[in-house]
Scaffold this active site. Structure first.
Site, PDB file in Angstrom:
ATOM      1  N   LYS A   7       3.497  18.836  -1.193  1.00  0.00           N
ATOM      2  CA  LYS A   7       4.517  18.514  -0.187  1.00  0.00           C
ATOM      3  C   LYS A   7       4.093  17.335   0.675  1.00  0.00           C
ATOM      4  O   LYS A   7       4.922  16.534   1.087  1.00  0.00           O
ATOM      5  CB  LYS A   7       4.795  19.722   0.709  1.00  0.00           C
ATOM      6  CG  LYS A   7       5.632  20.783   0.053  1.00  0.00           C
ATOM      7  CD  LYS A   7       6.155  21.768   1.084  1.00  0.00           C
ATOM      8  CE  LYS A   7       6.894  22.921   0.442  1.00  0.00           C
ATOM      9  NZ  LYS A   7       7.198  23.990   1.405  1.00  0.00           N
ATOM     10  N   LYS A  40      10.123  22.880 -13.034  1.00  0.00           N
ATOM     11  CA  LYS A  40      10.689  24.114 -12.524  1.00  0.00           C
ATOM     12  C   LYS A  40      12.145  23.885 -12.086  1.00  0.00           C
ATOM     13  O   LYS A  40      12.474  22.815 -11.580  1.00  0.00           O
ATOM     14  CB  LYS A  40       9.850  24.543 -11.312  1.00  0.00           C
ATOM     15  CG  LYS A  40      10.080  25.953 -10.845  1.00  0.00           C
ATOM     16  CD  LYS A  40       9.141  26.291  -9.693  1.00  0.00           C
ATOM     17  CE  LYS A  40       9.803  27.286  -8.769  1.00  0.00           C
ATOM     18  NZ  LYS A  40       8.999  27.619  -7.603  1.00  0.00           N
ATOM     19  N   LYS A  76      16.888  23.478  -6.754  1.00  0.00           N
ATOM     20  CA  LYS A  76      18.206  23.080  -6.242  1.00  0.00           C
ATOM     21  C   LYS A  76      18.157  21.695  -5.637  1.00  0.00           C
ATOM     22  O   LYS A  76      19.190  21.109  -5.341  1.00  0.00           O
ATOM     23  CB  LYS A  76      18.692  24.084  -5.201  1.00  0.00           C
ATOM     24  CG  LYS A  76      17.945  23.985  -3.871  1.00  0.00           C
ATOM     25  CD  LYS A  76      17.343  25.261  -3.440  1.00  0.00           C
ATOM     26  CE  LYS A  76      16.188  24.986  -2.497  1.00  0.00           C
ATOM     27  NZ  LYS A  76      15.428  26.168  -2.164  1.00  0.00           N
TER      28      LYS A  76
END
Ligand code: TRP
Length: 329
Positions: free
Chosen positions: A112, A194, A197
């Site tokens: 991240k 993976k 969304k």
């Protein structure tokens, strides 16, 4: 006394069927066997940029989805993290016992932080400590999480043991219920990644609340291969992912599925899979739209959950404060 289960989801976007299979789908079964806490991790969600309006909507959505998936607020404690101030309080104490080195080795932090480099916030770094606080506040025995959270759970265990050794027995050391590999759902357009969304390609993921037509369309467009060989292996990753989805929604084994579709076109399998997914989620979808209309009821559930949670959380926090040396109030 029955064991204690804690799990949480962040209100940071619409849920995909991958999120669902990795968590909510299993919650209902746990509810019947254990004392369960299911939480909306809004404090965690602000470690990356969010629209306030979206946090509000998604948090309410999650409560409605918990209920729609069959969770009973009389049996399980359904609540919002920010409603129980003890989470942030315990996280502070645990922060003061966490090593920078260990936190900087967290895979999720590394990933991240590479994405949002200009303005790295400290919350992103101490995120796993807050997660440990969530878990330890309730003397949790079992934590159902996806494989990607395994390292964070390890940290929660380390911190529990470290605290218990330094002061005295205070925290239960939690165990994970880690999702199976076949439960990990990949991107429909690129089975190396993976399902997420946040992917710009809308056809690469299926949302939990997608309607039947949308689900079928997305499955029919999912990448497979041109080998015309219905099998389960790493050469045919697209097909493997679809078979994994079939396994997860039908509870059939891959052998049964291969036998059934061996001599069929991929398209026959895809049609059945689209139907299977849509049928499996129909009840949840319908109930969600009922619950989300009843804001008053959702508020009541959250309030009741917060009350029950804070009562238990406060017992643990009081012990911790005392052992650390804070004066009683
Ligand atoms: N970090 C978890 C996730 O993103 C969510 C979470 C927050 C959680 N606190 C938790 C999961 C405690 C299990 C236990 O998936």
């Amino acid at each position: 006394m029955s064991k204690i289960v804690y799990s949480a989801l962040q209100p940071s976007g619409k849920l995909t069927i991958g999120n669902y299979l990795g968590s909510i789908k299993n919650f209902k079964k746990l509810q019947d066997e254990y004392e369960c806490f299911f939480n909306v991790a809004d404090l965690h969600s602000i470690t990356v940029p969010q629209e306030p309006k979206s946090i509000r909507e998604r948090s309410l959505d999650l409560i409605a989805i918990f209920l729609a998936s069959g969770l009973d607020p009389e049996k399980s404690t359904l609540f919002v993290q920010s409603h129980v101030s003890q989470h942030a309080s315990l996280a502070w104490v645990l922060n003061c016992m966490s090593y920078m080195g260990q936190l900087s080795r967290m895979t999720q932090f590394k990933e991240k932080s590479q994405k949002s480099e200009e303005n790295l916030n400290a919350g992103l770094f101490t995120y796993p400590v807050l997660m440990a606080a969530d878990i330890l506040l309730y003397q949790t025995d079992l934590v159902p999480v996806g494989v990607d959270q395994k390292q964070h759970l390890e940290l929660a265990r380390d911190l529990a043991i470290r605290f218990n050794n330094k002061y005295s027995q205070t925290f239960t050391v939690p165990e994970g219920i880690i999702g199976k590999e076949t439960g990990k759902i990949m991107n429909l357009k690129n089975p190396e990644k993976k399902m997420s969304k946040s992917d710009p390609d809308q056809n690469s993921f299926i949302l939990l609340l997608d309607d039947e037509e949308t689900i079928k369309r997305k499955i029919s467009k999912a990448v497979t291969d041109s080998m015309a060989n219905f099998d389960y292996n790493d050469e045919q990753k697209g097909l493997k992912n679809l078979i994994n989805m079939y396994i997860a929604f039908s509870n059939k084994t891959k052998e049964e599925i291969i036998l059934k579709y061996k001599n069929e076109n991929y398209s026959v399998f895809k049609e059945d899979l689209g139907q299977l997914i849509s049928d499996s989620l129909k009840d949840l979808r319908e109930k969600y739209f009922e619950y989300i209309k009843d804001k008053q009821y959702l508020e009541k559930v959250m309030e009741q959950g917060a009350q029950k949670a804070s009562y238990i959380a406060n017992k643990t926090l009081r012990k911790v404060y005392k052992k650390v040396g804070f004066l009683p109030r």
